[in-house]
Design a protein around this motif. Structure first.
Motif, PDB file in Angstrom:
ATOM      1  N   TYR A 100       6.293  51.964  61.086  1.00 56.61           N
ATOM      2  CA  TYR A 100       6.422  50.883  62.062  1.00 56.61           C
ATOM      3  C   TYR A 100       5.278  50.925  63.077  1.00 56.61           C
ATOM      4  CZ  TYR A 100      11.095  50.606  60.081  1.00 56.61           C
ATOM      5  OH  TYR A 100      12.156  50.486  59.212  1.00 56.61           O
ATOM      6  N   ALA A 101       4.062  51.074  62.570  1.00 60.96           N
ATOM      7  CA  ALA A 101       2.886  51.079  63.442  1.00 60.96           C
ATOM      8  C   ALA A 101       2.684  49.687  64.042  1.00 60.96           C
ATOM      9  CB  ALA A 101       1.653  51.495  62.646  1.00 60.96           C
ATOM     10  N   LEU A 102       2.349  49.655  65.315  1.00 60.05           N
ATOM     11  CA  LEU A 102       2.180  48.390  66.036  1.00 60.05           C
ATOM     12  C   LEU A 102       0.704  48.065  66.235  1.00 60.05           C
ATOM     13  CD1 LEU A 102       4.960  48.827  68.760  1.00 60.05           C
ATOM     14  CD2 LEU A 102       5.114  47.645  66.558  1.00 60.05           C
ATOM     15  N   PRO A 103       0.375  46.775  66.402  1.00 59.15           N
ATOM     16  CA  PRO A 103       1.287  45.623  66.420  1.00 59.15           C
ATOM     17  C   PRO A 103       1.614  45.136  65.014  1.00 59.15           C
ATOM     18  CG  PRO A 103      -0.946  44.877  66.823  1.00 59.15           C
ATOM     19  CD  PRO A 103      -1.017  46.383  66.740  1.00 59.15           C
ATOM     20  N   PHE A 104       2.753  44.464  64.875  1.00 57.05           N
ATOM     21  CA  PHE A 104       3.122  43.885  63.597  1.00 57.05           C
ATOM     22  C   PHE A 104       2.330  42.601  63.352  1.00 57.05           C
ATOM     23  CE2 PHE A 104       7.490  45.870  64.375  1.00 57.05           C
ATOM     24  CZ  PHE A 104       7.214  46.960  63.563  1.00 57.05           C
ATOM     25  N   THR A 105       2.022  42.365  62.105  1.00 54.65           N
ATOM     26  CA  THR A 105       1.387  41.111  61.696  1.00 54.65           C
ATOM     27  C   THR A 105       2.405  40.281  60.924  1.00 54.65           C
ATOM     28  OG1 THR A 105       0.640  42.007  59.576  1.00 54.65           O
ATOM     29  CG2 THR A 105      -0.821  42.315  61.481  1.00 54.65           C
ATOM     30  N   GLY A 106       2.019  39.068  60.584  1.00 54.18           N
ATOM     31  CA  GLY A 106       2.905  38.241  59.779  1.00 54.18           C
ATOM     32  C   GLY A 106       3.245  38.900  58.453  1.00 54.18           C
ATOM     33  N   ALA A 107       2.258  39.570  57.851  1.00 53.99           N
ATOM     34  CA  ALA A 107       2.495  40.262  56.582  1.00 53.99           C
ATOM     35  C   ALA A 107       3.501  41.392  56.754  1.00 53.99           C
ATOM     36  CB  ALA A 107       1.179  40.805  56.030  1.00 53.99           C
ATOM     37  N   ASP A 108       3.431  42.090  57.891  1.00 54.64           N
ATOM     38  CA  ASP A 108       4.383  43.172  58.162  1.00 54.64           C
ATOM     39  C   ASP A 108       5.802  42.625  58.266  1.00 54.64           C
ATOM     40  OD1 ASP A 108       2.349  45.111  58.318  1.00 54.64           O
ATOM     41  OD2 ASP A 108       2.004  44.660  60.436  1.00 54.64           O
ATOM     42  N   VAL A 109       5.933  41.477  58.916  1.00 54.06           N
ATOM     43  CA  VAL A 109       7.256  40.874  59.095  1.00 54.06           C
ATOM     44  C   VAL A 109       7.856  40.508  57.744  1.00 54.06           C
ATOM     45  CG1 VAL A 109       8.521  38.894  60.031  1.00 54.06           C
ATOM     46  CG2 VAL A 109       6.757  40.020  61.405  1.00 54.06           C
ATOM     47  N   GLY A 110       7.032  39.953  56.867  1.00 53.15           N
ATOM     48  CA  GLY A 110       7.515  39.604  55.536  1.00 53.15           C
ATOM     49  C   GLY A 110       8.044  40.808  54.785  1.00 53.15           C
ATOM     50  N   ALA A 111       7.418  41.965  55.005  1.00 53.53           N
ATOM     51  CA  ALA A 111       7.866  43.195  54.347  1.00 53.53           C
ATOM     52  C   ALA A 111       9.103  43.777  55.028  1.00 53.53           C
ATOM     53  CB  ALA A 111       6.736  44.225  54.348  1.00 53.53           C
ATOM     54  N   LEU A 112       9.217  43.583  56.344  1.00 55.10           N
ATOM     55  CA  LEU A 112      10.343  44.131  57.094  1.00 55.10           C
ATOM     56  C   LEU A 112      11.647  43.399  56.792  1.00 55.10           C
ATOM     57  CD1 LEU A 112       8.983  44.809  60.705  1.00 55.10           C
ATOM     58  CD2 LEU A 112       9.939  46.486  59.134  1.00 55.10           C
ATOM     59  N   ILE A 113      11.560  42.083  56.693  1.00 56.67           N
ATOM     60  CA  ILE A 113      12.782  41.284  56.505  1.00 56.67           C
ATOM     61  C   ILE A 113      12.624  40.337  55.314  1.00 56.67           C
ATOM     62  CG2 ILE A 113      13.759  41.407  58.822  1.00 56.67           C
ATOM     63  CD1 ILE A 113      12.231  38.931  59.574  1.00 56.67           C
ATOM     64  N   PRO A 114      12.474  40.899  54.113  1.00 56.73           N
ATOM     65  CA  PRO A 114      12.286  40.043  52.933  1.00 56.73           C
ATOM     66  C   PRO A 114      13.526  39.236  52.574  1.00 56.73           C
ATOM     67  CG  PRO A 114      12.621  42.320  52.267  1.00 56.73           C
ATOM     68  CD  PRO A 114      12.490  42.330  53.770  1.00 56.73           C
ATOM     69  N   SER A 115      14.695  39.664  53.066  1.00 54.67           N
ATOM     70  CA  SER A 115      15.940  38.988  52.698  1.00 54.67           C
ATOM     71  C   SER A 115      16.443  38.037  53.779  1.00 54.67           C
ATOM     72  CB  SER A 115      17.027  40.030  52.398  1.00 54.67           C
ATOM     73  OG  SER A 115      17.264  40.853  53.536  1.00 54.67           O
TER      74      SER A 115
END
Length: 234
Positions: A100-115
């Motif tokens: 969970y290295a910051l800052p998150f990018t849009g790509a990170d968000v897609g991986a965090l909450i794929p469902s």
């Protein structure tokens, strides 16, 4: 949304505060003036998908319900460990820090909450919060999740840090020491919005009372909306 567990309430409320700030900023932005264009009977896809006056969040009750719905559904889709994570657990786990290295990018968000439920994406687009051609849901949520993660993984301030701040303010001649006993009690959402509005130094020097803050149109607009959100009283 599934029932929150007892140890998830704190992080949920933090997440909802950060999300509500972002949603309210978007929902209360003035609508851009329409550009003059050549007459045409053809309806383009972008025109057809543009939110109408019927799909607006200008009513505080509707906005409160919308914030609660988006926050609840999105929080439920987060990884389980983020729902209860705090600084002490985060600081002792190198794997968590890497993951969970910051800052998150849009790509990170897609991986965090794929469902994430597709209805969330549709709702945000319907009300003009996100736009596929400008800012999709992942890009919209990236700064929200970054702020949330930074908050829960941050070391609580040491008592001595407050004393140092007070000493600095007095030495600079900005305030008298006796005046620093005054405290403005703000809800979490307002507190975070104020720090988004101005830096610590600007707040200490120019906006050090609620009355001074309320002289700023941006603050007034935010306070008007957030003050009527029903979930604040829960």
């Amino acid at each position: 949304m599934a029932m929150l567990l007892e140890d998830q309430h704190k992080n949920y409320e933090l997440f909802r505060d950060f999300l509500s700030t972002a949603l309210i900023e978007k929902a209360t932005q003035p609508e851009p003036k329409a550009r003059r264009r050549a007459k045409s009977k053809k309806v383009t896809e972008s025109t057809a998908s543009r939110p109408t006056s019927e799909n607006s969040l200008k009513d505080a009750e509707d906005l409160a319900d919308f914030v609660e719905y988006i926050a609840a559904e999105t929080f439920e889709s987060l990884p389980g460990e983020l729902k209860t994570l705090d600084y002490y657990a985060y600081s002792k786990d190198g794997d968590l820090q890497d993951r969970y290295a910051l800052p998150f990018t849009g790509a990170d968000v897609g991986a965090l909450i794929p469902s994430l439920d597709p209805s969330i994406t549709e709702s945000l687009q319907t009300y003009g919060i996100t736009h596929e051609d400008r800012q999709g849901i992942d890009e919209f949520l990236a700064p929200v999740l970054t702020a949330f993660m930074a908050s829960i993984s941050k070391l609580p301030p040491a008592p001595s840090s407050t004393k140092k701040t007070v000493t600095a303010l007095v030495k600079r001649g900005w305030h008298r020491e006796e005046d620093l006993q005054n405290v403005a009690w703000l809800c979490g959402a307002c507190h975070r919005f104020v720090h988004h509005f101005a830096s610590h130094e600007e707040l200490a020097r120019y906006y050090y009372t609620v009355d001074l803050l309320l002289e700023q149109d941006e603050i007034v607009q935010f306070a008007k909306w957030v003050g009527r959100l029903r979930w604040k009283g829960r």
